[in-house]
Enzyme design. Sequence first.
Site, mmCIF file in Angstrom:
data_model
loop_
_atom_site.group_PDB
_atom_site.id
_atom_site.type_symbol
_atom_site.label_atom_id
_atom_site.label_comp_id
_atom_site.label_asym_id
_atom_site.label_seq_id
_atom_site.Cartn_x
_atom_site.Cartn_y
_atom_site.Cartn_z
ATOM 1 N N SER A 93 0.855 -1.279 -0.070
ATOM 2 C CA SER A 93 -0.125 0.086 0.013
ATOM 3 C C SER A 93 1.001 1.555 0.046
ATOM 4 C CB SER A 93 -1.011 0.074 1.246
ATOM 5 O OG SER A 93 -2.113 -0.793 0.812
ATOM 6 N N THR A 154 -18.656 -6.794 11.205
ATOM 7 C CA THR A 154 -19.138 -7.680 10.224
ATOM 8 C C THR A 154 -18.002 -8.152 9.254
ATOM 9 O OG1 THR A 154 -21.371 -7.147 10.488
ATOM 10 C CG2 THR A 154 -20.946 -8.401 8.479
#
Length: 388
Positions: A93, A154
Amino acid sequence: MRNNITSAQASRRVAVTALAVTLLAGAAAPGVAAAQQDRPALQEAIQGFVDAGFAGMQARVHDQRGEWVGTAGVRKLGESAKPPANGRFRIGSNTKTFVATVVLQLVAEGKVGLDSPAADHLPQFGLDRRITVRMLLQHTSGVFNHTGDYYDGTVLPGLPSTGQEWVDNRFRAYQPEELVRFALSKPALFAPGTDWNYSNTGYTLAALLIEQVTGHSYAEEMQRRILRPLGLRDTVVPGARTGIPGPHAHAYYRYQDAGQWKTVDVTRQNPSLIFGAGDMISTTRDLQTFFSALMTGKLLPAPLLAEMRTPHPKSGYGLGLYVEQTTCGVPVLRHNGSTIGYGALMYGTPDGSKTLTASITLGDADVDVAVEYPKALDKLLGEVFCAG
């Protein structure tokens, strides 16, 4: 990073790859041993990463005492040669800092509006017009991360990016439009600009925006605007090429499949899964040259460099880099990144007078990324930015 799941994990996993990942190495160059003897505390600090279970590390420090280069560990499992002192590696990144810089150059030229709808330049995707160019660069667009996400408690699976599924697909060539359309097929995580969540897809979109605006490939624009002017001869945008040109260390991936631990050499892989978000290859020297040039205003006008350094309150992320303080209170800017196999560190003070660039590789040992990796990183940062 490939799978930046949360802001906290993104900050701590910096040079690891979604945890189960693997990193870098090569062979000592003439003069390196003397440099290491001159600064034993730095050599001890990088050895700490190897002691924690990493296969190898190469590091470069530039400060008022000049430049120091050190290596630790091995270039390849089963061999004794050290990592190359200036070997090439996948920078993960840290690619985002390069891409953000090119986008901001286009802003400086009046070709892109930082707070204009990204859809104006990418009409083929039907993007929410509330998503601005700034939001792509700061991870506030709400666009799903195509390599998988974790949001609001989640886990949200993406394209194959870990485990046996990634191993089986590691030579697959993806088209960037394919990555974006997959991400857009998922519900937005939040309304644009209302929250922060790391998204590789935002930077795939940013790289495509560069292509749309300039009429040239993202690789060509990177060469024209950054790599060639700064003389970064060992930095490449590889496209779908699976190998690493020039001297480099081998990288390994240790993962669990059907209850069994496996280790595979992942030096060769197709980086098109992280187009514009983590696909570039470089060296510690080239990263040092780039980051120093960026920090000292050689690549961007002062107002846009200031925008880049303005952190989001939730994450500390500006436009293509993080804004942080070391444990001793020294302000630093950084990105860091990883792919499966390679990790990279890129730190610097705001004035560019001190920089740390490094690469790490995982081997076939377990690494405690919750305790031992942060401990090794803090020690290294302390020696570079706080000692004396």
